[in-house]
Motif scaffolding. Structure first.
Motif, PDB file in Angstrom:
ATOM      1  N   TRP A 183     -10.897  14.746 -28.625  1.00  0.00           N
ATOM      2  CA  TRP A 183     -11.269  15.157 -27.267  1.00  0.00           C
ATOM      3  C   TRP A 183     -10.263  14.674 -26.242  1.00  0.00           C
ATOM      4  O   TRP A 183      -9.980  15.369 -25.259  1.00  0.00           O
ATOM      5  N   PHE A 184      -9.720  13.504 -26.431  1.00  0.00           N
ATOM      6  CA  PHE A 184      -8.692  12.986 -25.529  1.00  0.00           C
ATOM      7  C   PHE A 184      -7.481  13.922 -25.538  1.00  0.00           C
ATOM      8  O   PHE A 184      -6.971  14.326 -24.493  1.00  0.00           O
ATOM      9  N   ALA A 185      -7.025  14.286 -26.733  1.00  0.00           N
ATOM     10  CA  ALA A 185      -5.866  15.183 -26.850  1.00  0.00           C
ATOM     11  C   ALA A 185      -6.193  16.568 -26.309  1.00  0.00           C
ATOM     12  O   ALA A 185      -5.354  17.201 -25.658  1.00  0.00           O
ATOM     13  N   HIS A 192      -6.246  16.548 -22.435  1.00  0.00           N
ATOM     14  CA  HIS A 192      -4.888  16.441 -21.904  1.00  0.00           C
ATOM     15  C   HIS A 192      -4.095  17.730 -22.130  1.00  0.00           C
ATOM     16  O   HIS A 192      -3.280  18.120 -21.286  1.00  0.00           O
ATOM     17  N   ALA A 193      -4.328  18.411 -23.229  1.00  0.00           N
ATOM     18  CA  ALA A 193      -3.656  19.694 -23.464  1.00  0.00           C
ATOM     19  C   ALA A 193      -4.104  20.725 -22.440  1.00  0.00           C
ATOM     20  O   ALA A 193      -3.281  21.507 -21.934  1.00  0.00           O
ATOM     21  N   MET A 194      -5.402  20.738 -22.118  1.00  0.00           N
ATOM     22  CA  MET A 194      -5.902  21.693 -21.121  1.00  0.00           C
ATOM     23  C   MET A 194      -5.368  21.374 -19.729  1.00  0.00           C
ATOM     24  O   MET A 194      -4.998  22.279 -18.975  1.00  0.00           O
ATOM     25  N   ALA A 227      -1.776  22.524 -19.649  1.00  0.00           N
ATOM     26  CA  ALA A 227      -1.660  23.979 -19.575  1.00  0.00           C
ATOM     27  C   ALA A 227      -2.000  24.482 -18.172  1.00  0.00           C
ATOM     28  O   ALA A 227      -1.321  25.372 -17.638  1.00  0.00           O
ATOM     29  N   ALA A 228      -3.032  23.907 -17.569  1.00  0.00           N
ATOM     30  CA  ALA A 228      -3.408  24.317 -16.217  1.00  0.00           C
ATOM     31  C   ALA A 228      -2.326  23.953 -15.211  1.00  0.00           C
ATOM     32  O   ALA A 228      -1.988  24.746 -14.327  1.00  0.00           O
ATOM     33  N   SER A 229      -1.751  22.762 -15.349  1.00  0.00           N
ATOM     34  CA  SER A 229      -0.697  22.370 -14.409  1.00  0.00           C
ATOM     35  C   SER A 229       0.555  23.219 -14.605  1.00  0.00           C
ATOM     36  O   SER A 229       1.246  23.553 -13.645  1.00  0.00           O
ATOM     37  N   GLU A 230       0.836  23.609 -15.830  1.00  0.00           N
ATOM     38  CA  GLU A 230       1.981  24.489 -16.093  1.00  0.00           C
ATOM     39  C   GLU A 230       1.743  25.862 -15.478  1.00  0.00           C
ATOM     40  O   GLU A 230       2.637  26.453 -14.882  1.00  0.00           O
ATOM     41  N   ARG A 231       0.506  26.361 -15.596  1.00  0.00           N
ATOM     42  CA  ARG A 231       0.170  27.645 -14.976  1.00  0.00           C
ATOM     43  C   ARG A 231       0.332  27.546 -13.463  1.00  0.00           C
ATOM     44  O   ARG A 231       0.929  28.418 -12.832  1.00  0.00           O
ATOM     45  N   ASP A 232      -0.185  26.465 -12.867  1.00  0.00           N
ATOM     46  CA  ASP A 232      -0.072  26.293 -11.417  1.00  0.00           C
ATOM     47  C   ASP A 232       1.381  26.155 -10.983  1.00  0.00           C
ATOM     48  O   ASP A 232       1.767  26.664  -9.930  1.00  0.00           O
TER      49      ASP A 232
END
Length: 86
Positions: free
Chosen positions: A55-57, A60-62, A65-70
């Motif tokens: 769950w930690f990984a 952090h992956a989500m 991904a969201a920050s990369e999209r932004d």
């Protein structure tokens, strides 16, 4: 190439040639069916859980991904196209 525990849970697997498709592990199922691991002469060490697991990984992956999209949305006019890593 690092891969999180595809040989044993709670371990990190390191392969020289890469993971998944690039792995040097045999792909023939008969190899694994016929394989009998050597029996250890000493007692097995106690399994110690990983402090930060799936769950930690996953979280952090989500977040990544969201920050990369932004970032792509915010800098669409400045950086046209994907950034690549050499």
């Amino acid at each position: 190439m690092f891969e999180e525990g595809y040989l044993r849970p709670d371990y990190i697997t390191v392969e020289e040639g890469g993971a998944n498709r690039f792995s040097s592990l045999p792909r023939d199922p008969a190899y694994y069916r016929a394989y009998r691991p050597p029996q250890p002469e000493v007692a097995k060490a106690q399994r110690q859980p990983v402090k930060y697991g799936f769950w930690f990984a996953a979280v952090h992956a989500m977040v990544y991904a969201a920050s990369e999209r932004d970032r792509r949305v915010a800098f669409a006019t400045v950086l046209p196209g994907p950034l690549t890593n050499p």
